[in-house]
Write a protein that holds these residues in place. Sequence first.
Motif, PDB file in Angstrom:
ATOM      1  N   VAL A  37       0.839  -1.202   0.000  1.00  0.00           N
ATOM      2  CA  VAL A  37       0.000   0.000   0.000  1.00  0.00           C
ATOM      3  C   VAL A  37       0.876   1.256   0.000  1.00  0.00           C
ATOM      4  O   VAL A  37       0.611   2.207  -0.740  1.00  0.00           O
ATOM      5  CB  VAL A  37      -0.972  -0.001   1.207  1.00  0.00           C
ATOM      6  CG1 VAL A  37      -1.625   1.356   1.387  1.00  0.00           C
ATOM      7  CG2 VAL A  37      -2.019  -1.080   1.046  1.00  0.00           C
ATOM      8  N   VAL A  38       1.935   1.260   0.817  1.00  0.00           N
ATOM      9  CA  VAL A  38       2.841   2.411   0.861  1.00  0.00           C
ATOM     10  C   VAL A  38       3.511   2.602  -0.502  1.00  0.00           C
ATOM     11  O   VAL A  38       3.556   3.714  -1.030  1.00  0.00           O
ATOM     12  CB  VAL A  38       3.889   2.253   1.987  1.00  0.00           C
ATOM     13  CG1 VAL A  38       4.967   3.321   1.885  1.00  0.00           C
ATOM     14  CG2 VAL A  38       3.207   2.318   3.348  1.00  0.00           C
ATOM     15  N   ASP A  40       2.506   1.569  -3.500  1.00  0.00           N
ATOM     16  CA  ASP A  40       1.521   1.992  -4.500  1.00  0.00           C
ATOM     17  C   ASP A  40       1.149   3.460  -4.318  1.00  0.00           C
ATOM     18  O   ASP A  40       1.018   4.204  -5.296  1.00  0.00           O
ATOM     19  CB  ASP A  40       0.259   1.122  -4.427  1.00  0.00           C
ATOM     20  CG  ASP A  40       0.487  -0.292  -4.921  1.00  0.00           C
ATOM     21  OD1 ASP A  40       1.524  -0.548  -5.564  1.00  0.00           O
ATOM     22  OD2 ASP A  40      -0.377  -1.151  -4.650  1.00  0.00           O
ATOM     23  N   SER A  41       0.984   3.885  -3.079  1.00  0.00           N
ATOM     24  CA  SER A  41       0.636   5.282  -2.820  1.00  0.00           C
ATOM     25  C   SER A  41       1.744   6.216  -3.301  1.00  0.00           C
ATOM     26  O   SER A  41       1.476   7.218  -3.965  1.00  0.00           O
ATOM     27  CB  SER A  41       0.393   5.504  -1.324  1.00  0.00           C
ATOM     28  OG  SER A  41      -0.734   4.780  -0.903  1.00  0.00           O
ATOM     29  N   ASN A  44       1.924   6.611  -6.947  1.00  0.00           N
ATOM     30  CA  ASN A  44       0.862   7.507  -7.434  1.00  0.00           C
ATOM     31  C   ASN A  44       1.022   8.925  -6.898  1.00  0.00           C
ATOM     32  O   ASN A  44       0.077   9.716  -6.925  1.00  0.00           O
ATOM     33  CB  ASN A  44      -0.509   6.950  -7.049  1.00  0.00           C
ATOM     34  CG  ASN A  44      -0.837   5.683  -7.793  1.00  0.00           C
ATOM     35  OD1 ASN A  44      -0.502   5.530  -8.961  1.00  0.00           O
ATOM     36  ND2 ASN A  44      -1.473   4.755  -7.109  1.00  0.00           N
ATOM     37  N   GLU A  46       1.217   9.982  -3.887  1.00  0.00           N
ATOM     38  CA  GLU A  46       0.429  10.241  -2.680  1.00  0.00           C
ATOM     39  C   GLU A  46       1.310   9.957  -1.478  1.00  0.00           C
ATOM     40  O   GLU A  46       1.806   8.843  -1.316  1.00  0.00           O
ATOM     41  CB  GLU A  46      -0.795   9.319  -2.624  1.00  0.00           C
ATOM     42  CG  GLU A  46      -1.782   9.515  -3.741  1.00  0.00           C
ATOM     43  CD  GLU A  46      -2.875   8.455  -3.733  1.00  0.00           C
ATOM     44  OE1 GLU A  46      -2.711   7.409  -3.067  1.00  0.00           O
ATOM     45  OE2 GLU A  46      -3.888   8.673  -4.393  1.00  0.00           O
ATOM     46  N   ASN A  47       1.509  10.956  -0.618  1.00  0.00           N
ATOM     47  CA  ASN A  47       2.294  10.763   0.587  1.00  0.00           C
ATOM     48  C   ASN A  47       1.477   9.966   1.603  1.00  0.00           C
ATOM     49  O   ASN A  47       0.248   9.993   1.586  1.00  0.00           O
ATOM     50  CB  ASN A  47       2.693  12.111   1.188  1.00  0.00           C
ATOM     51  CG  ASN A  47       3.638  12.878   0.283  1.00  0.00           C
ATOM     52  OD1 ASN A  47       4.341  12.299  -0.539  1.00  0.00           O
ATOM     53  ND2 ASN A  47       3.671  14.185   0.438  1.00  0.00           N
ATOM     54  N   VAL A  48       2.173   9.260   2.493  1.00  0.00           N
ATOM     55  CA  VAL A  48       1.524   8.455   3.531  1.00  0.00           C
ATOM     56  C   VAL A  48       1.944   9.017   4.886  1.00  0.00           C
ATOM     57  O   VAL A  48       3.137   9.085   5.188  1.00  0.00           O
ATOM     58  CB  VAL A  48       1.946   6.972   3.418  1.00  0.00           C
ATOM     59  CG1 VAL A  48       1.312   6.148   4.530  1.00  0.00           C
ATOM     60  CG2 VAL A  48       1.583   6.415   2.054  1.00  0.00           C
TER      61      VAL A  48
END
Length: 101
Positions: A37-38, A40-41, A44, A46-48
């Motif tokens: 998930v990290v 993939d984010s 894209n 997208e920061n986590v």
Amino acid sequence: MKKSNKMTKADIVNEIAKNTGVDKASVLATVESFMEVVKDSLANKENVYLRGFGSFIVKKRAEKTARNISKNTTIIIPAHNIPAFKPAKTFVAQVKDNTNK
């Protein structure tokens, strides 16, 4: 925890399983899913953000000129994104406090 200076994914799974009582297979699936998930984010852009732990962020690197010393040539490295981790203040403080142990 282990007394060596490194911890592997297997060590993390063992530690979580020991602390929670959840079986290792479930913990391994959860840890691998978290990492996916990290990744993939970040892929894209997208920061986590994990409050109290830190942030997995995408950093932008500008275009730059570099040298290939063996061929004595100049090359251009294009602008690109790289993943980075920025620990939370409490995380940094804990690591600093444990340096003397």
